[in-house]
Scaffold this motif. Structure first.
Motif, PDB file in Angstrom:
ATOM      1  N   ILE A  55       6.381  23.623  -1.430  1.00 39.91           N
ATOM      2  CA  ILE A  55       5.496  24.658  -0.855  1.00 39.91           C
ATOM      3  C   ILE A  55       4.227  23.993  -0.319  1.00 39.91           C
ATOM      4  O   ILE A  55       3.765  24.286   0.781  1.00 39.91           O
ATOM      5  CB  ILE A  55       5.143  25.729  -1.916  1.00 39.91           C
ATOM      6  CG1 ILE A  55       6.393  26.520  -2.296  1.00 39.91           C
ATOM      7  CG2 ILE A  55       4.061  26.681  -1.403  1.00 39.91           C
ATOM      8  CD1 ILE A  55       6.188  27.484  -3.444  1.00 39.91           C
ATOM      9  N   ALA A  56       3.694  23.056  -1.106  1.00 42.16           N
ATOM     10  CA  ALA A  56       2.455  22.367  -0.703  1.00 42.16           C
ATOM     11  C   ALA A  56       2.675  21.572   0.589  1.00 42.16           C
ATOM     12  O   ALA A  56       1.844  21.634   1.508  1.00 42.16           O
ATOM     13  CB  ALA A  56       1.994  21.442  -1.822  1.00 42.16           C
ATOM     14  N   VAL A  57       3.776  20.852   0.665  1.00 43.01           N
ATOM     15  CA  VAL A  57       4.047  20.033   1.860  1.00 43.01           C
ATOM     16  C   VAL A  57       4.199  20.936   3.084  1.00 43.01           C
ATOM     17  O   VAL A  57       3.621  20.661   4.146  1.00 43.01           O
ATOM     18  CB  VAL A  57       5.307  19.163   1.651  1.00 43.01           C
ATOM     19  CG1 VAL A  57       5.741  18.499   2.953  1.00 43.01           C
ATOM     20  CG2 VAL A  57       5.048  18.101   0.594  1.00 43.01           C
ATOM     21  N   ASN A  58       4.939  22.025   2.929  1.00 42.16           N
ATOM     22  CA  ASN A  58       5.122  22.933   4.068  1.00 42.16           C
ATOM     23  C   ASN A  58       3.800  23.558   4.501  1.00 42.16           C
ATOM     24  O   ASN A  58       3.531  23.691   5.698  1.00 42.16           O
ATOM     25  CB  ASN A  58       6.117  24.049   3.707  1.00 42.16           C
ATOM     26  CG  ASN A  58       7.529  23.530   3.662  1.00 42.16           C
ATOM     27  OD1 ASN A  58       7.877  22.556   4.325  1.00 42.16           O
ATOM     28  ND2 ASN A  58       8.365  24.150   2.858  1.00 42.16           N
ATOM     29  N   HIS A  59       3.002  23.921   3.517  1.00 41.67           N
ATOM     30  CA  HIS A  59       1.711  24.551   3.830  1.00 41.67           C
ATOM     31  C   HIS A  59       0.806  23.554   4.556  1.00 41.67           C
ATOM     32  O   HIS A  59       0.172  23.896   5.559  1.00 41.67           O
ATOM     33  CB  HIS A  59       1.056  25.030   2.533  1.00 41.67           C
ATOM     34  CG  HIS A  59      -0.081  25.964   2.756  1.00 41.67           C
ATOM     35  ND1 HIS A  59       0.087  27.287   3.114  1.00 41.67           N
ATOM     36  CD2 HIS A  59      -1.432  25.776   2.700  1.00 41.67           C
ATOM     37  CE1 HIS A  59      -1.090  27.849   3.258  1.00 41.67           C
ATOM     38  NE2 HIS A  59      -2.029  26.960   3.017  1.00 41.67           N
ATOM     39  N   CYS A  60       0.766  22.328   4.063  1.00 38.21           N
ATOM     40  CA  CYS A  60      -0.080  21.297   4.694  1.00 38.21           C
ATOM     41  C   CYS A  60       0.455  20.935   6.078  1.00 38.21           C
ATOM     42  O   CYS A  60      -0.323  20.668   6.995  1.00 38.21           O
ATOM     43  CB  CYS A  60      -0.147  20.046   3.817  1.00 38.21           C
ATOM     44  SG  CYS A  60      -1.046  20.319   2.302  1.00 38.21           S
ATOM     45  N   TYR A  61       1.764  20.932   6.206  1.00 40.08           N
ATOM     46  CA  TYR A  61       2.371  20.634   7.503  1.00 40.08           C
ATOM     47  C   TYR A  61       1.908  21.676   8.543  1.00 40.08           C
ATOM     48  O   TYR A  61       1.507  21.317   9.654  1.00 40.08           O
ATOM     49  CB  TYR A  61       3.893  20.634   7.367  1.00 40.08           C
ATOM     50  CG  TYR A  61       4.628  20.421   8.665  1.00 40.08           C
ATOM     51  CD1 TYR A  61       4.748  19.154   9.225  1.00 40.08           C
ATOM     52  CD2 TYR A  61       5.186  21.493   9.348  1.00 40.08           C
ATOM     53  CE1 TYR A  61       5.413  18.967  10.418  1.00 40.08           C
ATOM     54  CE2 TYR A  61       5.854  21.310  10.542  1.00 40.08           C
ATOM     55  CZ  TYR A  61       5.973  20.044  11.072  1.00 40.08           C
ATOM     56  OH  TYR A  61       6.620  19.862  12.260  1.00 40.08           O
ATOM     57  N   ASP A  62       1.942  22.944   8.145  1.00 37.04           N
ATOM     58  CA  ASP A  62       1.479  24.004   9.055  1.00 37.04           C
ATOM     59  C   ASP A  62      -0.003  23.814   9.389  1.00 37.04           C
ATOM     60  O   ASP A  62      -0.418  24.002  10.535  1.00 37.04           O
ATOM     61  CB  ASP A  62       1.681  25.388   8.419  1.00 37.04           C
ATOM     62  CG  ASP A  62       3.147  25.762   8.335  1.00 37.04           C
ATOM     63  OD1 ASP A  62       3.955  25.154   9.069  1.00 37.04           O
ATOM     64  OD2 ASP A  62       3.488  26.644   7.527  1.00 37.04           O
ATOM     65  N   TYR A  63      -0.766  23.437   8.383  1.00 40.74           N
ATOM     66  CA  TYR A  63      -2.203  23.206   8.585  1.00 40.74           C
ATOM     67  C   TYR A  63      -2.420  22.052   9.570  1.00 40.74           C
ATOM     68  O   TYR A  63      -3.232  22.144  10.487  1.00 40.74           O
ATOM     69  CB  TYR A  63      -2.843  22.903   7.222  1.00 40.74           C
ATOM     70  CG  TYR A  63      -4.266  22.442   7.279  1.00 40.74           C
ATOM     71  CD1 TYR A  63      -5.310  23.359   7.329  1.00 40.74           C
ATOM     72  CD2 TYR A  63      -4.581  21.089   7.258  1.00 40.74           C
ATOM     73  CE1 TYR A  63      -6.622  22.922   7.373  1.00 40.74           C
ATOM     74  CE2 TYR A  63      -5.885  20.655   7.300  1.00 40.74           C
ATOM     75  CZ  TYR A  63      -6.905  21.570   7.361  1.00 40.74           C
ATOM     76  OH  TYR A  63      -8.201  21.144   7.418  1.00 40.74           O
ATOM     77  N   LEU A  64      -1.660  20.965   9.382  1.00 39.77           N
ATOM     78  CA  LEU A  64      -1.813  19.793  10.258  1.00 39.77           C
ATOM     79  C   LEU A  64      -1.423  20.113  11.695  1.00 39.77           C
ATOM     80  O   LEU A  64      -2.002  19.579  12.636  1.00 39.77           O
ATOM     81  CB  LEU A  64      -0.949  18.636   9.748  1.00 39.77           C
ATOM     82  CG  LEU A  64      -1.418  17.971   8.451  1.00 39.77           C
ATOM     83  CD1 LEU A  64      -0.389  16.957   7.969  1.00 39.77           C
ATOM     84  CD2 LEU A  64      -2.767  17.293   8.663  1.00 39.77           C
ATOM     85  N   ARG A  65      -0.441  20.969  11.837  1.00 46.28           N
ATOM     86  CA  ARG A  65      -0.015  21.327  13.199  1.00 46.28           C
ATOM     87  C   ARG A  65      -1.110  22.081  13.937  1.00 46.28           C
ATOM     88  O   ARG A  65      -1.191  22.028  15.154  1.00 46.28           O
ATOM     89  CB  ARG A  65       1.254  22.165  13.152  1.00 46.28           C
ATOM     90  CG  ARG A  65       2.470  21.319  12.816  1.00 46.28           C
ATOM     91  CD  ARG A  65       3.722  22.110  12.907  1.00 46.28           C
ATOM     92  NE  ARG A  65       3.974  22.489  14.288  1.00 46.28           N
ATOM     93  CZ  ARG A  65       4.961  23.292  14.645  1.00 46.28           C
ATOM     94  NH1 ARG A  65       5.769  23.794  13.744  1.00 46.28           N
ATOM     95  NH2 ARG A  65       5.157  23.595  15.902  1.00 46.28           N
ATOM     96  N   ARG A  66      -1.916  22.794  13.163  1.00 44.04           N
ATOM     97  CA  ARG A  66      -3.011  23.546  13.798  1.00 44.04           C
ATOM     98  C   ARG A  66      -4.215  22.653  14.112  1.00 44.04           C
ATOM     99  O   ARG A  66      -5.046  22.987  14.934  1.00 44.04           O
ATOM    100  CB  ARG A  66      -3.462  24.687  12.879  1.00 44.04           C
ATOM    101  CG  ARG A  66      -2.469  25.828  12.773  1.00 44.04           C
ATOM    102  CD  ARG A  66      -3.133  27.065  12.179  1.00 44.04           C
ATOM    103  NE  ARG A  66      -3.685  26.818  10.864  1.00 44.04           N
ATOM    104  CZ  ARG A  66      -3.022  26.996   9.732  1.00 44.04           C
ATOM    105  NH1 ARG A  66      -1.770  27.420   9.773  1.00 44.04           N
ATOM    106  NH2 ARG A  66      -3.581  26.755   8.571  1.00 44.04           N
ATOM    107  N   LEU A  67      -4.282  21.518  13.419  1.00 40.94           N
ATOM    108  CA  LEU A  67      -5.431  20.619  13.600  1.00 40.94           C
ATOM    109  C   LEU A  67      -5.328  19.858  14.916  1.00 40.94           C
ATOM    110  O   LEU A  67      -4.242  19.476  15.324  1.00 40.94           O
ATOM    111  CB  LEU A  67      -5.447  19.576  12.496  1.00 40.94           C
ATOM    112  CG  LEU A  67      -6.205  19.834  11.211  1.00 40.94           C
ATOM    113  CD1 LEU A  67      -6.190  18.577  10.383  1.00 40.94           C
ATOM    114  CD2 LEU A  67      -7.638  20.250  11.484  1.00 40.94           C
TER     115      LEU A  67
END
Lengths: 200, 158
Positions: free
Chosen positions: A82-94
Protein backbone atom coordinates in the motif's frame (compact mmCIF):
# COMPACT_ATOMS: atom_id res chain seq x y z
CA UNK A 1 1.84 -29.15 16.84
CA UNK A 2 3.08 -25.86 18.33
CA UNK A 3 1.01 -22.76 17.62
CA UNK A 4 2.34 -19.58 16.04
CA UNK A 5 4.84 -17.38 17.91
CA UNK A 6 3.15 -15.25 20.59
CA UNK A 7 4.00 -12.08 18.68
CA UNK A 8 2.51 -13.47 15.48
CA UNK A 9 -0.58 -14.74 17.28
CA UNK A 10 -1.01 -11.34 18.88
CA UNK A 11 -0.68 -9.65 15.50
CA UNK A 12 -3.27 -12.00 14.01
CA UNK A 13 -5.65 -11.07 16.78
CA UNK A 14 -5.07 -7.34 16.21
CA UNK A 15 -5.65 -7.77 12.48
CA UNK A 16 -8.90 -9.65 13.04
CA UNK A 17 -10.10 -7.03 15.49
CA UNK A 18 -9.13 -4.28 13.03
CA UNK A 19 -11.07 -6.13 10.34
CA UNK A 20 -14.08 -5.88 12.64
CA UNK A 21 -13.63 -2.09 12.75
CA UNK A 22 -11.66 -1.86 16.01
CA UNK A 23 -9.60 1.31 15.64
CA UNK A 24 -7.65 0.68 18.84
CA UNK A 25 -6.43 -2.70 17.56
CA UNK A 26 -5.38 -1.05 14.34
CA UNK A 27 -3.52 1.52 16.42
CA UNK A 28 -1.41 -1.29 17.87
CA UNK A 29 -0.49 -2.39 14.35
CA UNK A 30 0.42 1.22 13.53
CA UNK A 31 2.67 1.34 16.60
CA UNK A 32 4.42 -1.81 15.46
CA UNK A 33 5.04 -0.81 11.84
CA UNK A 34 5.17 3.00 11.82
CA UNK A 35 8.98 3.19 11.75
CA UNK A 36 9.18 0.72 8.90
CA UNK A 37 6.65 2.70 6.88
CA UNK A 38 8.30 6.03 7.67
CA UNK A 39 11.64 4.67 6.41
CA UNK A 40 10.09 3.24 3.25
CA UNK A 41 8.20 6.45 2.50
CA UNK A 42 11.23 8.61 3.17
CA UNK A 43 13.48 6.61 0.85
CA UNK A 44 10.84 6.55 -1.85
CA UNK A 45 9.88 10.22 -1.84
CA UNK A 46 12.95 11.82 -0.17
CA UNK A 47 10.94 14.71 1.20
CA UNK A 48 11.29 14.82 4.92
CA UNK A 49 8.46 17.29 5.36
CA UNK A 50 5.94 15.09 3.52
CA UNK A 51 6.73 11.77 5.19
CA UNK A 52 4.35 12.01 8.14
CA UNK A 53 1.38 13.13 6.04
CA UNK A 54 2.01 10.37 3.52
CA UNK A 55 2.40 7.78 6.26
CA UNK A 56 -0.87 8.90 7.80
CA UNK A 57 -2.65 8.59 4.47
CA UNK A 58 -1.15 5.14 3.99
CA UNK A 59 -2.37 3.92 7.39
CA UNK A 60 -5.83 5.36 6.78
CA UNK A 61 -5.95 3.56 3.43
CA UNK A 62 -4.79 0.38 5.14
CA UNK A 63 -7.49 0.68 7.81
CA UNK A 64 -10.20 1.07 5.19
CA UNK A 65 -8.81 -1.85 3.20
CA UNK A 66 -7.90 -4.16 6.06
CA UNK A 67 -11.00 -6.32 5.49
CA UNK A 68 -9.55 -7.30 2.12
CA UNK A 69 -6.34 -8.57 3.74
CA UNK A 70 -6.48 -12.35 3.33
CA UNK A 71 -3.41 -13.43 5.36
CA UNK A 72 -1.63 -14.84 2.29
CA UNK A 73 1.30 -12.41 2.43
CA UNK A 74 2.62 -11.12 5.75
CA UNK A 75 0.84 -8.06 7.10
CA UNK A 76 3.95 -5.91 6.75
CA UNK A 77 4.31 -6.90 3.08
CA UNK A 78 0.65 -6.06 2.50
CA UNK A 79 1.12 -2.73 4.29
CA UNK A 80 4.35 -1.98 2.40
CA UNK A 81 2.55 -2.66 -0.87
CA UNK A 82 0.00 0.00 0.00
CA UNK A 83 2.84 2.36 0.93
CA UNK A 84 4.73 1.75 -2.33
CA UNK A 85 1.60 2.28 -4.43
CA UNK A 86 0.70 5.42 -2.52
CA UNK A 87 4.22 6.86 -2.89
CA UNK A 88 4.29 5.88 -6.55
CA UNK A 89 1.11 7.91 -7.14
CA UNK A 90 2.64 10.79 -5.20
CA UNK A 91 5.85 10.66 -7.27
CA UNK A 92 3.89 10.66 -10.49
CA UNK A 93 2.30 13.92 -9.45
CA UNK A 94 5.65 15.48 -8.56
CA UNK A 95 7.57 17.44 -11.09
CA UNK A 96 11.17 16.32 -11.39
CA UNK A 97 13.68 18.79 -10.04
CA UNK A 98 16.77 19.79 -11.96
CA UNK A 99 20.18 18.40 -11.05
CA UNK A 100 22.23 21.28 -9.74
CA UNK A 101 24.77 20.93 -6.94
CA UNK A 102 27.26 18.57 -8.56
CA UNK A 103 26.99 20.45 -11.83
CA UNK A 104 27.84 23.71 -10.15
CA UNK A 105 31.24 22.26 -9.26
CA UNK A 106 34.13 22.93 -11.59
CA UNK A 107 35.21 20.08 -13.84
CA UNK A 108 38.39 19.74 -11.80
CA UNK A 109 36.40 19.32 -8.60
CA UNK A 110 34.20 16.73 -10.26
CA UNK A 111 37.22 14.73 -11.38
CA UNK A 112 38.72 15.00 -7.93
CA UNK A 113 35.49 13.77 -6.40
CA UNK A 114 35.33 10.81 -8.75
CA UNK A 115 38.95 9.94 -8.09
CA UNK A 116 38.20 9.93 -4.35
CA UNK A 117 35.23 7.69 -4.88
CA UNK A 118 37.35 5.39 -7.03
CA UNK A 119 40.13 5.20 -4.49
CA UNK A 120 38.14 4.10 -1.50
CA UNK A 121 34.46 4.35 -2.35
CA UNK A 122 32.66 6.76 -0.04
CA UNK A 123 35.06 6.09 2.85
CA UNK A 124 37.74 8.24 1.20
CA UNK A 125 35.54 11.30 0.93
CA UNK A 126 35.52 14.23 3.27
CA UNK A 127 32.27 15.65 4.57
CA UNK A 128 31.75 18.13 1.74
CA UNK A 129 32.47 15.49 -0.88
CA UNK A 130 30.09 13.06 0.75
CA UNK A 131 27.41 15.74 0.64
CA UNK A 132 28.16 16.37 -3.04
CA UNK A 133 27.97 12.69 -4.01
CA UNK A 134 24.85 12.17 -1.93
CA UNK A 135 23.31 15.27 -3.45
CA UNK A 136 24.25 14.15 -6.93
CA UNK A 137 22.62 10.75 -6.68
CA UNK A 138 19.66 12.21 -4.82
CA UNK A 139 19.09 14.65 -7.65
CA UNK A 140 19.49 11.94 -10.27
CA UNK A 141 16.92 9.92 -8.37
CA UNK A 142 14.58 12.90 -8.14
CA UNK A 143 14.86 13.36 -11.89
CA UNK A 144 14.08 9.72 -12.66
CA UNK A 145 10.61 8.46 -13.62
CA UNK A 146 8.34 7.22 -10.86
CA UNK A 147 8.90 3.63 -12.03
CA UNK A 148 12.69 3.86 -12.01
CA UNK A 149 12.73 5.77 -8.79
CA UNK A 150 10.53 3.27 -6.99
CA UNK A 151 12.52 0.24 -8.01
CA UNK A 152 15.90 1.90 -7.34
CA UNK A 153 14.83 3.16 -3.94
CA UNK A 154 13.52 -0.25 -2.92
CA UNK A 155 16.72 -1.98 -4.00
CA UNK A 156 19.45 0.55 -3.21
CA UNK A 157 18.02 2.45 -0.28
CA UNK A 158 15.65 0.06 1.47
CA UNK A 159 17.78 -2.99 0.69
CA UNK A 160 14.97 -5.25 -0.53
CA UNK A 161 15.98 -8.32 -2.50
CA UNK A 162 14.78 -8.79 -6.08
CA UNK A 163 12.29 -11.41 -4.85
CA UNK A 164 10.90 -9.09 -2.19
CA UNK A 165 10.53 -6.28 -4.73
CA UNK A 166 8.66 -8.71 -6.97
CA UNK A 167 6.29 -9.47 -4.12
CA UNK A 168 5.74 -5.80 -3.35
CA UNK A 169 5.18 -4.74 -6.94
CA UNK A 170 3.36 -7.89 -8.06
CA UNK A 171 6.04 -8.66 -10.63
CA UNK A 172 8.02 -11.81 -11.29
CA UNK A 173 11.71 -11.88 -10.45
CA UNK A 174 12.99 -11.68 -14.01
CA UNK A 175 10.84 -8.62 -14.71
CA UNK A 176 12.24 -6.94 -11.60
CA UNK A 177 15.79 -7.70 -12.75
CA UNK A 178 15.15 -6.27 -16.20
CA UNK A 179 13.52 -3.14 -14.78
CA UNK A 180 16.31 -2.65 -12.29
CA UNK A 181 18.92 -3.04 -15.01
CA UNK A 182 17.17 -0.49 -17.20
CA UNK A 183 16.68 1.95 -14.33
CA UNK A 184 20.38 1.84 -13.44
CA UNK A 185 21.35 2.21 -17.07
CA UNK A 186 19.08 5.21 -17.53
CA UNK A 187 20.52 6.78 -14.40
CA UNK A 188 24.07 6.36 -15.70
CA UNK A 189 23.04 7.73 -19.08
CA UNK A 190 21.50 10.71 -17.34
CA UNK A 191 24.74 11.26 -15.46
CA UNK A 192 26.73 11.14 -18.70
CA UNK A 193 24.26 13.43 -20.39
CA UNK A 194 24.58 16.04 -17.66
CA UNK A 195 28.34 15.71 -17.52
CA UNK A 196 28.54 16.37 -21.24
CA UNK A 197 26.21 19.33 -20.74
CA UNK A 198 28.29 20.78 -17.93
CA UNK A 199 31.56 20.23 -19.84
CA UNK A 200 30.22 21.99 -22.97
CA UNK B 1 37.38 -7.67 -24.64
CA UNK B 2 35.62 -5.02 -26.66
CA UNK B 3 34.57 -1.71 -25.08
CA UNK B 4 30.93 -2.40 -25.88
CA UNK B 5 31.01 -5.72 -24.02
CA UNK B 6 32.72 -4.12 -21.06
CA UNK B 7 30.20 -1.28 -20.80
CA UNK B 8 27.31 -3.71 -21.07
CA UNK B 9 28.71 -5.68 -18.20
CA UNK B 10 29.61 -2.75 -15.97
CA UNK B 11 26.05 -2.28 -14.86
CA UNK B 12 25.67 -6.01 -14.26
CA UNK B 13 28.63 -5.77 -11.92
CA UNK B 14 26.94 -3.03 -9.93
CA UNK B 15 26.72 -5.20 -6.84
CA UNK B 16 29.95 -7.14 -7.33
CA UNK B 17 33.64 -6.84 -8.05
CA UNK B 18 35.32 -6.59 -11.43
CA UNK B 19 36.73 -9.81 -12.90
CA UNK B 20 40.43 -9.78 -13.82
CA UNK B 21 39.90 -9.52 -17.57
CA UNK B 22 37.72 -6.44 -17.14
CA UNK B 23 40.20 -4.83 -14.78
CA UNK B 24 42.89 -5.34 -17.44
CA UNK B 25 40.65 -3.70 -20.05
CA UNK B 26 39.86 -0.75 -17.81
CA UNK B 27 43.55 -0.18 -17.12
CA UNK B 28 44.13 0.16 -20.85
CA UNK B 29 40.93 1.99 -21.87
CA UNK B 30 40.30 5.46 -20.36
CA UNK B 31 36.77 5.68 -21.76
CA UNK B 32 35.65 2.44 -20.10
CA UNK B 33 37.52 3.38 -16.93
CA UNK B 34 35.47 6.60 -16.92
CA UNK B 35 32.23 4.62 -17.21
CA UNK B 36 33.27 2.40 -14.33
CA UNK B 37 34.04 5.48 -12.23
CA UNK B 38 30.53 6.71 -12.88
CA UNK B 39 29.06 3.39 -11.77
CA UNK B 40 31.06 3.60 -8.56
CA UNK B 41 30.12 7.23 -8.03
CA UNK B 42 26.41 6.45 -8.29
CA UNK B 43 26.82 3.37 -6.14
CA UNK B 44 28.60 5.39 -3.47
CA UNK B 45 25.86 8.03 -3.64
CA UNK B 46 23.21 5.39 -3.07
CA UNK B 47 25.09 4.04 -0.06
CA UNK B 48 25.27 7.52 1.42
CA UNK B 49 21.60 8.13 0.78
CA UNK B 50 20.71 4.80 2.39
CA UNK B 51 22.55 5.93 5.53
CA UNK B 52 20.23 8.93 5.88
CA UNK B 53 18.18 8.47 9.01
CA UNK B 54 14.52 8.66 8.05
CA UNK B 55 12.31 11.01 10.08
CA UNK B 56 10.75 9.44 13.14
CA UNK B 57 7.02 9.44 13.79
CA UNK B 58 6.11 12.39 15.98
CA UNK B 59 5.05 11.68 19.55
CA UNK B 60 1.55 10.20 19.66
CA UNK B 61 1.38 9.59 15.91
CA UNK B 62 -0.51 6.30 16.30
CA UNK B 63 -2.90 7.68 18.92
CA UNK B 64 -3.72 10.69 16.75
CA UNK B 65 -4.26 8.44 13.79
CA UNK B 66 -6.65 6.20 15.72
CA UNK B 67 -8.56 9.24 16.99
CA UNK B 68 -8.86 10.47 13.44
CA UNK B 69 -10.06 7.07 12.26
CA UNK B 70 -12.71 6.95 15.00
CA UNK B 71 -13.84 10.51 14.19
CA UNK B 72 -14.07 9.64 10.53
CA UNK B 73 -16.02 6.48 11.28
CA UNK B 74 -18.49 8.45 13.43
CA UNK B 75 -18.77 11.11 10.77
CA UNK B 76 -19.46 8.58 8.06
CA UNK B 77 -22.04 6.87 10.31
CA UNK B 78 -23.75 10.21 10.82
CA UNK B 79 -23.67 10.87 7.10
CA UNK B 80 -25.06 7.42 6.42
CA UNK B 81 -27.90 7.87 8.89
CA UNK B 82 -28.71 11.28 7.38
CA UNK B 83 -28.67 9.72 3.96
CA UNK B 84 -30.90 6.89 5.20
CA UNK B 85 -33.45 9.28 6.70
CA UNK B 86 -33.25 11.47 3.61
CA UNK B 87 -33.90 8.50 1.34
CA UNK B 88 -36.87 7.46 3.49
CA UNK B 89 -38.26 11.00 3.30
CA UNK B 90 -37.92 11.09 -0.48
CA UNK B 91 -39.64 7.70 -0.84
CA UNK B 92 -42.48 8.74 1.46
CA UNK B 93 -42.96 11.99 -0.49
CA UNK B 94 -43.05 10.10 -3.76
CA UNK B 95 -45.63 7.64 -2.45
CA UNK B 96 -47.80 10.48 -1.12
CA UNK B 97 -47.55 12.32 -4.43
CA UNK B 98 -48.63 9.19 -6.28
CA UNK B 99 -51.56 8.64 -3.95
CA UNK B 100 -52.61 12.25 -4.45
CA UNK B 101 -52.30 11.93 -8.22
CA UNK B 102 -54.41 8.76 -8.31
CA UNK B 103 -56.96 10.31 -5.99
CA UNK B 104 -57.36 13.26 -8.38
CA UNK B 105 -57.91 10.93 -11.34
CA UNK B 106 -60.47 8.68 -9.71
CA UNK B 107 -64.04 10.05 -9.26
CA UNK B 108 -65.27 10.17 -5.70
CA UNK B 109 -67.57 7.11 -5.97
CA UNK B 110 -68.30 4.17 -8.23
CA UNK B 111 -66.18 1.78 -10.15
CA UNK B 112 -65.68 4.16 -13.08
CA UNK B 113 -62.07 4.69 -14.12
CA UNK B 114 -61.08 7.49 -16.41
CA UNK B 115 -62.73 10.49 -18.05
CA UNK B 116 -63.69 8.71 -21.28
CA UNK B 117 -65.61 6.01 -19.49
CA UNK B 118 -67.36 8.65 -17.43
CA UNK B 119 -68.37 10.62 -20.56
CA UNK B 120 -69.66 7.48 -22.24
CA UNK B 121 -71.80 6.61 -19.28
CA UNK B 122 -73.21 10.14 -19.07
CA UNK B 123 -74.06 10.02 -22.80
CA UNK B 124 -75.83 6.70 -22.37
CA UNK B 125 -77.85 8.07 -19.51
CA UNK B 126 -78.85 11.08 -21.59
CA UNK B 127 -79.95 8.83 -24.47
CA UNK B 128 -82.14 6.79 -22.15
CA UNK B 129 -83.96 9.87 -20.94
CA UNK B 130 -84.67 11.21 -24.50
CA UNK B 131 -85.78 7.93 -26.16
CA UNK B 132 -89.65 7.62 -26.20
CA UNK B 133 -90.98 5.03 -23.96
CA UNK B 134 -92.63 2.37 -26.15
CA UNK B 135 -95.37 1.91 -23.63
CA UNK B 136 -95.33 5.41 -22.20
CA UNK B 137 -97.60 8.45 -22.55
CA UNK B 138 -96.31 9.56 -25.98
CA UNK B 139 -97.44 6.33 -27.52
CA UNK B 140 -100.82 6.67 -25.88
CA UNK B 141 -101.19 10.27 -27.14
CA UNK B 142 -100.52 9.26 -30.74
CA UNK B 143 -102.96 6.44 -30.34
CA UNK B 144 -105.64 8.91 -29.21
CA UNK B 145 -105.21 11.14 -32.30
CA UNK B 146 -105.37 8.28 -34.77
CA UNK B 147 -108.81 7.31 -36.25
CA UNK B 148 -110.71 4.61 -34.57
CA UNK B 149 -109.86 1.35 -36.24
CA UNK B 150 -113.42 0.19 -35.68
CA UNK B 151 -115.14 3.45 -36.78
CA UNK B 152 -116.30 2.12 -40.25
CA UNK B 153 -115.24 3.18 -43.74
CA UNK B 154 -115.51 6.98 -44.35
CA UNK B 155 -116.50 6.40 -47.92
CA UNK B 156 -119.33 4.27 -46.78
CA UNK B 157 -120.51 7.15 -44.60
CA UNK B 158 -120.80 9.34 -47.65
Amino acid sequence: MPGPEPEVAQELEWIKRAQGGDGAAFGLLVERYQRRIFSLVYHLVRRREDVEDLAQEIFIKAFHGVRSYNFQASFVTWLSRIAVNHCYDYLRRLRSSPVSYYWQMTEGSQRNLEAQVESAEEGGLDQAERVAVRELVGKLLDGATANDRTILALKELEGYSVEEIGELLNLNTSTVKVRLHRARKRMLEELQHWRKGSAA
Amino acid sequence: MQCEDVRDRLEELWDGELPAEMRAHLAACPACAESWREVRLVRAGFRLLAQDAPPQPSLGFAARLVRRLVERAEESMREESFAYVGRRFVYATLVLAMILFVALLVPPTGPIRGQETADLLVAEQEEVTVRPDPVGSAWQESAAVAPEPTGGNPQSQK
